[in-house]
Scaffold this motif. Structure first.
Motif, PDB file in Angstrom:
ATOM      1  N   CYS A 223      41.281  47.467  44.827  1.00  0.00           N
ATOM      2  CA  CYS A 223      39.838  47.377  44.625  1.00  0.00           C
ATOM      3  C   CYS A 223      39.431  48.269  43.462  1.00  0.00           C
ATOM      4  O   CYS A 223      40.196  49.123  43.028  1.00  0.00           O
ATOM      5  CB  CYS A 223      39.099  47.781  45.908  1.00  0.00           C
ATOM      6  SG  CYS A 223      39.537  49.399  46.531  1.00  0.00           S
TER       7      CYS A 223
ATOM      8  N   MET B 263      45.732  46.283  49.341  1.00  0.00           N
ATOM      9  CA  MET B 263      44.377  45.987  48.858  1.00  0.00           C
ATOM     10  C   MET B 263      44.192  46.708  47.535  1.00  0.00           C
ATOM     11  O   MET B 263      44.460  47.903  47.421  1.00  0.00           O
ATOM     12  CB  MET B 263      43.327  46.469  49.847  1.00  0.00           C
ATOM     13  CG  MET B 263      41.917  46.232  49.339  1.00  0.00           C
ATOM     14  SD  MET B 263      40.644  46.910  50.393  1.00  0.00           S
ATOM     15  CE  MET B 263      40.628  45.690  51.688  1.00  0.00           C
TER      16      MET B 263
ATOM     17  N   THR C 231      37.106  48.398  39.555  1.00  0.00           N
ATOM     18  CA  THR C 231      36.837  47.586  38.360  1.00  0.00           C
ATOM     19  C   THR C 231      38.129  47.312  37.616  1.00  0.00           C
ATOM     20  O   THR C 231      39.084  48.078  37.697  1.00  0.00           O
ATOM     21  CB  THR C 231      35.858  48.321  37.429  1.00  0.00           C
ATOM     22  OG1 THR C 231      36.422  49.595  37.091  1.00  0.00           O
ATOM     23  CG2 THR C 231      34.515  48.516  38.094  1.00  0.00           C
TER      24      THR C 231
END
Length: 100
Positions: free
Chosen positions: A97, A95, A99
């Motif tokens: 994540c 995963m 910005t």
């Protein structure tokens, strides 16, 4: 249909939005401006959004990234290790994540 996956998803999500499924599926659109924004992304970056990945070829070519991962060597190494485990038949999930 022979269309890129991203375009098929846009069409499907737009239809779902019209059918009133907008609150049932996070991929549907609430506003026409969201459809416009996604279409603009596809037009501005067709190589990113309108070319489907050939998974058979990707296994032979390997994991590739663009040249702008400044200061992310440790994270990149973790992803490469995850990728190697995934192509050796192990179940693996990564995963990402934050910005961009």
């Amino acid at each position: 249909l022979g269309l890129p996956t991203a375009l098929c998803n846009l069409i499907s999500n737009t239809i779902d939005s019209v059918d009133g499924d907008a609150h049932d599926n996070g991929g549907t659109y609430g506003l026409i401006s969201e459809v416009r924004d996604d279409l603009k992304l596809m037009i501005d970056s067709p190589n990113l959004y309108l070319q489907d990945v050939d998974l058979a070829k990707a296994v032979n070519v390997g994991l590739q990234f663009g040249g702008s991962l400044y200061g992310r060597e440790a994270e990149l190494q973790t992803l490469k290790e995850c990728y190697q485990r995934s192509i050796s038949s192990e179940c693996e999930v990564a995963m990402i994540c934050g910005t961009s």
